[in-house]
Scaffold this active site. Structure first.
Site, short mmCIF file in Angstrom:
data_model
loop_
_atom_site.label_atom_id
_atom_site.label_comp_id
_atom_site.label_asym_id
_atom_site.label_seq_id
_atom_site.Cartn_x
_atom_site.Cartn_y
_atom_site.Cartn_z
N GLU A 68 2.66 2.89 0.80
CA GLU A 68 2.53 3.57 -0.65
C GLU A 68 3.98 3.68 -1.43
O GLU A 68 3.36 3.73 -2.72
CB GLU A 68 2.12 5.09 -0.20
CG GLU A 68 1.47 5.83 -1.41
CD GLU A 68 0.49 7.11 -0.72
OE1 GLU A 68 1.19 8.04 -1.32
OE2 GLU A 68 -0.23 7.02 0.44
N ASP A 69 4.89 3.53 -0.41
CA ASP A 69 5.87 3.92 -1.90
C ASP A 69 7.26 2.54 -1.90
O ASP A 69 8.30 3.15 -2.48
CB ASP A 69 6.54 5.62 -1.15
CG ASP A 69 5.93 6.35 -1.68
OD1 ASP A 69 4.92 6.08 -2.28
OD2 ASP A 69 6.09 7.57 -1.03
#
Length: 185
Positions: A58-59
């Site tokens: 996600e990051d």
């Protein structure tokens, strides 16, 4: 190398230089706290490793294919279940409700206790951080988040309480529920 140790090294490299919003602490401390929480609930190394890796896709520039290749299908499946579609074509504040609704719907459909334990680890770590900041700064903290409306934040965190209620025999769940109630009433 053990699965958990390998996950720690991988996540530390992927999150290198990143810091947590508002607090400014090294980002890697969040997945390590998540792993510690999960470790208090289970000894399953795949779930603990997924806790360490849960934000890499996600990051960071990590892909689910990389997680699959490095850590196997079970860890990749758990990480995928905890990864939101951030919709890079939308502003984060515009996609917040959509992302949360999708995540909660997937959690509600899940009968995988491992996925729920992973969620508990992540959400307890997050609510602990929010609680510390809220005690220090009050409701002004929400100005630092993509979703600035405390009522929306309350909806999300209270829904997680409901959806993870089968974990109510774990201290982590009890702590999470208590902090949510204290912050949001």
């Amino acid at each position: 190398m053990e699965l958990v140790e390998k996950a720690i090294c991988f996540a530390a490299e992927k999150h290198s230089g990143m810091v947590r919003k508002i607090e400014g602490i090294p980002y890697i401390l969040h997945p390590m706290e998540v792993a510690a929480i999960i470790g208090s609930m289970t000894r399953d190394e795949a779930i603990i490793a997924a806790g360490i890796l849960h934000d890499t896709v996600e990051d960071t520039d990590t892909t689910l294919a990389e997680i699959m290749e490095e850590f196997g299908p079970r860890v990749a499946e758990l990480v995928a279940g905890e990864t939101e579609d951030k919709r890079p074509y939308m502003l984060p504040e515009a996609s917040w409700r959509i992302r949360k609704e999708e995540s909660l719907a997937a959690l509600e459909k899940s009968d995988d206790i491992a996925e729920k334990i992973l969620w508990m680890g992540d959400k307890l770590s997050n609510i602990r951080s929010i609680y510390r900041l809220w005690k220090r700064y009050g409701d002004g903290i929400w100005e630092n988040f993509n979703q600035k409306d405390p009522a929306e934040q309350a909806w999300y965190y209270k829904t997680v309480v409901e959806l993870l209620s089968e974990l109510d025999d774990h201290e982590a769940y009890k702590e999470y529920k208590r902090l949510v109630e204290e912050i949001f009433g």
